[in-house]
Design a protein around this motif. Structure first.
Motif, PDB file in Angstrom:
ATOM      1  N   HIS A   1      52.175  96.504  63.544  1.00 16.51           N
ATOM      2  CA  HIS A   1      51.297  95.342  63.373  1.00 16.51           C
ATOM      3  C   HIS A   1      51.733  94.195  64.291  1.00 16.51           C
ATOM      4  CE1 HIS A   1      48.760  92.282  61.699  1.00 16.51           C
ATOM      5  NE2 HIS A   1      49.807  91.517  61.475  1.00 16.51           N
TER       6      HIS A   1
ATOM      7  N   GLY B   1      45.666  79.359  53.214  1.00 13.50           N
ATOM      8  CA  GLY B   1      46.930  79.929  53.691  1.00 13.50           C
ATOM      9  C   GLY B   1      46.970  80.085  55.205  1.00 13.50           C
ATOM     10  N   ASN B   2      48.077  80.653  55.681  1.00 15.52           N
ATOM     11  CA  ASN B   2      48.271  80.853  57.124  1.00 15.52           C
ATOM     12  C   ASN B   2      47.845  82.259  57.519  1.00 15.52           C
ATOM     13  OD1 ASN B   2      50.443  78.530  58.076  1.00 15.52           O
ATOM     14  ND2 ASN B   2      50.534  79.058  55.925  1.00 15.52           N
ATOM     15  N   CYS B   3      47.109  82.344  58.620  1.00 14.10           N
ATOM     16  CA  CYS B   3      46.638  83.643  59.102  1.00 14.10           C
ATOM     17  C   CYS B   3      47.814  84.475  59.621  1.00 14.10           C
ATOM     18  CB  CYS B   3      45.647  83.394  60.228  1.00 14.10           C
ATOM     19  SG  CYS B   3      45.148  84.853  61.109  1.00 14.10           S
ATOM     20  N   THR B   4      47.866  85.748  59.206  1.00 16.43           N
ATOM     21  CA  THR B   4      48.882  86.644  59.783  1.00 16.43           C
ATOM     22  C   THR B   4      48.206  87.831  60.476  1.00 16.43           C
ATOM     23  OG1 THR B   4      49.159  87.823  57.690  1.00 16.43           O
ATOM     24  CG2 THR B   4      50.677  86.004  58.092  1.00 16.43           C
ATOM     25  N   ASN B   5      46.970  87.653  60.864  1.00 19.43           N
ATOM     26  CA  ASN B   5      46.234  88.656  61.649  1.00 19.43           C
ATOM     27  C   ASN B   5      46.097  90.016  60.970  1.00 19.43           C
ATOM     28  OD1 ASN B   5      46.172  86.703  63.719  1.00 19.43           O
ATOM     29  ND2 ASN B   5      48.158  87.379  64.485  1.00 19.43           N
ATOM     30  N   THR B   6      45.881  90.037  59.668  1.00 18.55           N
ATOM     31  CA  THR B   6      45.679  91.344  59.018  1.00 18.55           C
ATOM     32  C   THR B   6      44.307  91.909  59.399  1.00 18.55           C
ATOM     33  OG1 THR B   6      44.592  90.545  57.014  1.00 18.55           O
ATOM     34  CG2 THR B   6      47.007  90.602  56.980  1.00 18.55           C
TER      35      THR B   6
ATOM     36  N   MET C   1      40.721  80.921  58.497  1.00 22.59           N
ATOM     37  CA  MET C   1      40.668  80.898  59.961  1.00 22.59           C
ATOM     38  C   MET C   1      39.374  81.463  60.541  1.00 22.59           C
ATOM     39  SD  MET C   1      43.445  80.224  62.023  1.00 22.59           S
ATOM     40  CE  MET C   1      45.174  79.912  61.868  1.00 22.59           C
TER      41      MET C   1
ATOM     42  N   ALA D   1      48.952  79.930  48.121  1.00 25.15           N
ATOM     43  CA  ALA D   1      47.555  79.575  48.401  1.00 25.15           C
ATOM     44  C   ALA D   1      46.591  80.293  47.451  1.00 25.15           C
ATOM     45  CB  ALA D   1      47.195  79.893  49.841  1.00 25.15           C
ATOM     46  N   ARG D   2      47.096  81.256  46.691  1.00 26.67           N
ATOM     47  CA  ARG D   2      46.235  81.929  45.698  1.00 26.67           C
ATOM     48  C   ARG D   2      47.047  82.070  44.418  1.00 26.67           C
ATOM     49  NH1 ARG D   2      44.004  86.772  48.217  1.00 26.67           N
ATOM     50  NH2 ARG D   2      42.256  85.442  48.826  1.00 26.67           N
TER      51      ARG D   2
ATOM     52  N   CYS E   1      41.260  87.782  52.419  1.00 30.26           N
ATOM     53  CA  CYS E   1      42.551  87.610  53.088  1.00 30.26           C
ATOM     54  C   CYS E   1      43.686  87.541  52.075  1.00 30.26           C
ATOM     55  CB  CYS E   1      42.513  86.320  53.904  1.00 30.26           C
ATOM     56  SG  CYS E   1      44.079  85.945  54.691  1.00 30.26           S
ATOM     57  N   LYS E   2      44.728  88.297  52.301  1.00 32.56           N
ATOM     58  CA  LYS E   2      45.857  88.259  51.357  1.00 32.56           C
ATOM     59  C   LYS E   2      46.524  86.885  51.386  1.00 32.56           C
ATOM     60  CE  LYS E   2      50.053  89.801  53.805  1.00 32.56           C
ATOM     61  NZ  LYS E   2      50.753  88.537  53.693  1.00 32.56           N
ATOM     62  N   ASN E   3      46.296  86.134  52.461  1.00 37.33           N
ATOM     63  CA  ASN E   3      46.880  84.800  52.603  1.00 37.33           C
ATOM     64  C   ASN E   3      45.908  83.677  52.231  1.00 37.33           C
ATOM     65  OD1 ASN E   3      49.058  86.188  53.855  1.00 37.33           O
ATOM     66  ND2 ASN E   3      47.934  86.151  55.784  1.00 37.33           N
ATOM     67  N   SER E   4      44.715  84.025  51.814  1.00 37.54           N
ATOM     68  CA  SER E   4      43.648  83.041  51.548  1.00 37.54           C
ATOM     69  C   SER E   4      43.447  82.118  52.737  1.00 37.54           C
ATOM     70  CB  SER E   4      43.963  82.174  50.319  1.00 37.54           C
ATOM     71  OG  SER E   4      44.322  82.959  49.233  1.00 37.54           O
TER      72      SER E   4
ATOM     73  N   TYR F   1      42.475  94.466  43.470  1.00 41.35           N
ATOM     74  CA  TYR F   1      42.513  94.078  44.878  1.00 41.35           C
ATOM     75  C   TYR F   1      42.689  95.331  45.729  1.00 41.35           C
ATOM     76  CZ  TYR F   1      44.006  91.736  49.159  1.00 41.35           C
ATOM     77  OH  TYR F   1      44.110  91.307  50.459  1.00 41.35           O
TER      78      TYR F   1
ATOM     79  N   ALA G   1      41.535  91.534  57.769  1.00 42.76           N
ATOM     80  CA  ALA G   1      40.682  91.846  56.613  1.00 42.76           C
ATOM     81  C   ALA G   1      39.370  91.056  56.668  1.00 42.76           C
ATOM     82  CB  ALA G   1      41.424  91.530  55.320  1.00 42.76           C
TER      83      ALA G   1
ATOM     84  N   ASN H   1      51.729  81.302  51.787  1.00 40.98           N
ATOM     85  CA  ASN H   1      50.547  82.140  51.610  1.00 40.98           C
ATOM     86  C   ASN H   1      50.405  82.627  50.177  1.00 40.98           C
ATOM     87  OD1 ASN H   1      49.936  81.687  54.220  1.00 40.98           O
ATOM     88  ND2 ASN H   1      50.647  83.669  54.977  1.00 40.98           N
TER      89      ASN H   1
ATOM     90  N   SER I   1      50.134  95.602  58.127  1.00 38.80           N
ATOM     91  CA  SER I   1      49.790  94.187  58.295  1.00 38.80           C
ATOM     92  C   SER I   1      50.026  93.399  57.009  1.00 38.80           C
ATOM     93  CB  SER I   1      48.336  94.037  58.740  1.00 38.80           C
ATOM     94  OG  SER I   1      47.458  94.343  57.680  1.00 38.80           O
TER      95      SER I   1
ATOM     96  N   ILE J   1      39.021  83.679  66.366  1.00 35.83           N
ATOM     97  CA  ILE J   1      40.308  83.090  65.941  1.00 35.83           C
ATOM     98  C   ILE J   1      41.213  82.910  67.160  1.00 35.83           C
ATOM     99  CG2 ILE J   1      42.360  83.381  64.497  1.00 35.83           C
ATOM    100  CD1 ILE J   1      40.745  84.738  62.422  1.00 35.83           C
TER     101      ILE J   1
ATOM    102  N   ASN K   1      40.275  97.025  53.850  1.00 32.75           N
ATOM    103  CA  ASN K   1      39.998  96.177  55.005  1.00 32.75           C
ATOM    104  C   ASN K   1      41.194  95.867  55.908  1.00 32.75           C
ATOM    105  OD1 ASN K   1      41.350  94.272  53.369  1.00 32.75           O
ATOM    106  ND2 ASN K   1      39.414  93.647  52.436  1.00 32.75           N
TER     107      ASN K   1
END
Ligand code: SF4
Ligand code: FES
Lengths: 223, 248
Positions: free
Chosen positions: A179, B213-218, B176, A85-86, B170-173, A93, B220, A82, A103, B234, A98
Motif C-alpha cells: 500500500h 479524519g486524515n486521508c491515508t489513501n485507502t 478529502m 474522528a468516528r 472511509c475508515k478515517n472519516s 462494516y 474506499a 483518525n 491499506s 485528491i 471497497n
C-alpha cells in the motif's frame, strides 16, 4: 508555509516524504546485503566503507534514525486522530468491499516492522556502535586480521528462530509497501498518466525487495 | 421476499441509540430500497409505532440527500449508485440487512438514520465559489475558451452531489474526496484561478476544523462514490494545497 504540519494535507505530505526516504534507504541496504551472497570480500569492503565513512555515519545515519522516528510518530498521530474522528463505530462494516486489507492495516504492519527494527538493532547496530564508539576500534578487523562484518552476519543467521523472525518481518514489510509505495505518490499529488505503471512498479518493488531480504537470510542460514 | 431488517433507532441527537430488529415480508425485487423502507414505515404507523426517520428527496440519484450504511457499505452493495437507486433485487429472500446512519463525528445523528451533513455546507462556504462581476459587463462563460480536457475534468468533479458516502466509507472519516471535487471543479477553470490560493487553504482548514479524519489513501471513497469521483482529484487538491502553502 507556516503550520503546514497542522493541516491534514500537510501531514500526509510529510508522511510521504519520510516514506520516500525510507524506501530509497531500503534499496541501498538491499544492494549492500546482496553482495554478501556473491562475495564475502566485497561485502566486507562495502560494509567497512558504510560503517566508517563520516558522511554516512554522521550525516546519513542520524537523518535515517530521525526519519524512522518521524514516520512512526506521525503514523501514530494519524491513527489516533483518525480513530477519534468516528467515536461511534458501525455495527457492521465491510471494509473488504471497497479497500485492501493492506491499506486499512498500515498501523499494524508498521508496528511489526518497528518491533523487528528493535531486534535488528540489537543484532547488528548496537554491537557495531559498541565496537566503534565504546571500544574505540574503527579498524573493522577481527583478531585474525580479517574483516568482521561477513563473519558477524553469518553467525547471526545460524539460529533458526532468528531467521524465522526476520522472514516474518519481511512479509509484513511487503504488506506495508504494497500500500505504502503508491500511497506516497498519491500523497505528494502524483496521479497522472504514469500512475498505472507506477502502481505496477510499486507492487514489484514491494515484493522483490522483501523477498530478496528473505533470500539473503535463508542463504546464510543454509550455508 | 422475506427479510430481517436490523435498523439503528435513536430518538434524538442526545439519546443513546440501538439496533432494533424488524421482520418484513412481501418485498419485490423491482422495489427500490427506499420504497422498502416506506412499506416498513406504513406498517409501523398502522401499528401506532414511530416510523423510521431517513433522508431522501429526489429519489433519482441527483440530489445527494439519501444516505444509509447498508450491510457495511454506504448506499449498499451495488456500485456507482445512491441508496434511492438501489434495487431490492440485490438481496435474497431470507437475508438480514443492517441499516445504519453514516458515521463520523462531523456527521452527528439527528434522529434514527438522519445525520447532519451541514459540515459540508460550511466547507463550501469557506471557498467553494467564484466571484463574478455582475455590474453589466459580465463575460459570458461560453465566450471564454477552455481546453476540452480541462472542461471535461472540471465537469466530472462538479458531478459530486455532496452525499457524504466518501466520508461514511472511509475508515478515517476523511472528507478529502468531497473537498477535492469541490476544489477541482474550480481549479481547472479560468474563472476559478483568481481565488485558487485562498480557496484550497480555506476549504482544507474548514474541513480539518469540522473534525474529519486524515486521508491515508485507502481508496474506499472512490469505490463507494455514486458519481465515480476519482482519487485524481485528491492528488490535485494536494498539489494545489502545497503550492498555495508555499505562496501563502
Ligand atoms: S465525492 Fe462522491 S461520495 Fe463524496 S460527497 Fe461527492 S458524490 Fe458523494
Ligand atoms: S434521494 Fe436524491 S440522490 Fe437519493
Amino acid at each position: 508555509m507556516s503550520g503546514i504540519l497542522n493541516s491534514s494535507v500537510g501531514r500526509k505530505f510529510a508522511m510521504a516524504l519520510s516514506a520516500f526516504f525510507l524506501m530509497i534507504f531500503l534499496v541501498q541496504h538491499f544492494a549492500i546485503n546482496i553482495l554478501s551472497v556473491f562475495s564475502a570480500d566485497t561485502f566486507n569492503e562495502a560494509s567497512h566503507f558504510m560503517g566508517t565513512f563520516w558522511v554516512v555515519q554522521y550525516i546519513f545515519q542520524p537523518i535515517l534514525i530521525l526519519g524512522v522516528i518521524f514516520h512512526f510518530v506521525m503514523g501514530m498521530v494519524l491513527e489516533i486522530r483518525n480513530r477519534n474522528a468516528r467515536k461511534i463505530a458501525y455495527v457492521k462494516y465491510n471494509g473488504n468491499a471497497n479497500s485492501t486489507w493492506m491499506s486499512r492495516n498500515m498501523i499494524y504492519t508498521g508496528a511489526v516492522i518497528l518491533l523487528f527494527l528493535g531486534l535488528h538493532f540489537y543484532d547488528f547496530w548496537f554491537p557495531e556502535i559498541e565496537v566503534k564508539f565504546i571500544d574505540g576500534d574503527m579498524s573493522g578487523l577481527l583478531a585474525n586480521g580479517e574483516y568482521r562484518y561477513f563473519e558477524h552476519l553469518q553467525h547471526k543467521f545460524v539460529d533458526v528462530w532468528r531467521v524465522a523472525l526476520y522472514c516474518l518481518a519481511f512479509v509484513f514489510l511487503a504488506l506495508h509497501l504494497l500500500h505504502g509505495f503508491s500511497s506516497a505518490f498519491q500523497s505528494v499529488g502524483a496521479n497522472n498518466k504514469y500512475t498505472r505503471g507506477l502502481r505496477g512498479f510499486g507492487k514489484a518493488y514491494a515484493i522483490i525487495i522483501p523477498l530478496g531480504f528473505i533470500f539473503i537470510a535463508l542463504y546464510h542460514h543454509f550455508n | 421476499m422475506k427479510l430481517t431488517l436490523k435498523i439503528w433507532r435513536q430518538k434524538n441527537a442526545d439519546a443513546k441509540g440501538q439496533i432494533v430488529e424488524y421482520p418484513i415480508d412481501g418485498i419485490e425485487g423491482d422495489m427500490s430500497f427506499l420504497e422498502m423502507l416506506d412499506i416498513l414505515n406504513e406498517d409501523l404507523i398502522t401499528k401506532g409505532e414511530e416510523p423510521v426517520a431517513f433522508d431522501h428527496d429526489c429519489r433519482e440519484g441527483i440530489c445527494g440527500m439519501c444516505s444509509l450504511h447498508i450491510n457495511g457499505e454506504p448506499h449498499g452493495p451495488d456500485k456507482g449508485i445512491t441508496t434511492c437507486q438501489l434495487h431490492m433485487r440485490m438481496f435474497k429472500d431470507g437475508d438480514t440487512i443492517f441499516i445504519e446512519p453514516f458515521r463520523a463525528n462531523a456527521f452527528p445523528v439527528i434522529k434514527d438514520l438522519v445525520v447532519d451533513r451541514s459540515s459540508f455546507d460550511r466547507i463550501q462556504h469557506a471557498g467553494g465559489f467564484i466571484s463574478v462581476n455582475t455590474s453589466g459587463n459580465t463575460i459570458d462563460a461560453n465566450a471564454i475558451p477552455i481546453n476540452k480536457h480541462d472542461a471535461d475534468e472540471a465537469f466530472e468533479a462538479a458531478t459530486c452531489i455532496g452525499c457524504g458516502a466518501c466520508v461514511a466509507s472511509c475508515k478515517n472519516s476523511s472528507a478529502m474526496l468531497f473537498v477535492s471535487a469541490k476544489v477541482s471543479q474550480f481549479a481547472l477553470l479560468p474563472q476559478g484561478k483568481i481565488e485558487a490560493t485562498e480557496r484550497v487553504l480555506n476549504m482544507v482548514k474548514q474541513m480539518d476544523e469540522e473534525g474529519f479524519g486524515n486521508c491515508t489513501n485507502t481508496g474506499a471513497c472512490e469505490v463507494e462514490c455514486p458519481k465515480g469521483i476519482s482519487l485524481e482529484n485528491i492528488a490535485r487538491m494536494n498539489r494545489e494545497y502545497l503550492s498555495a502553502s508555499l505562496k501563502g
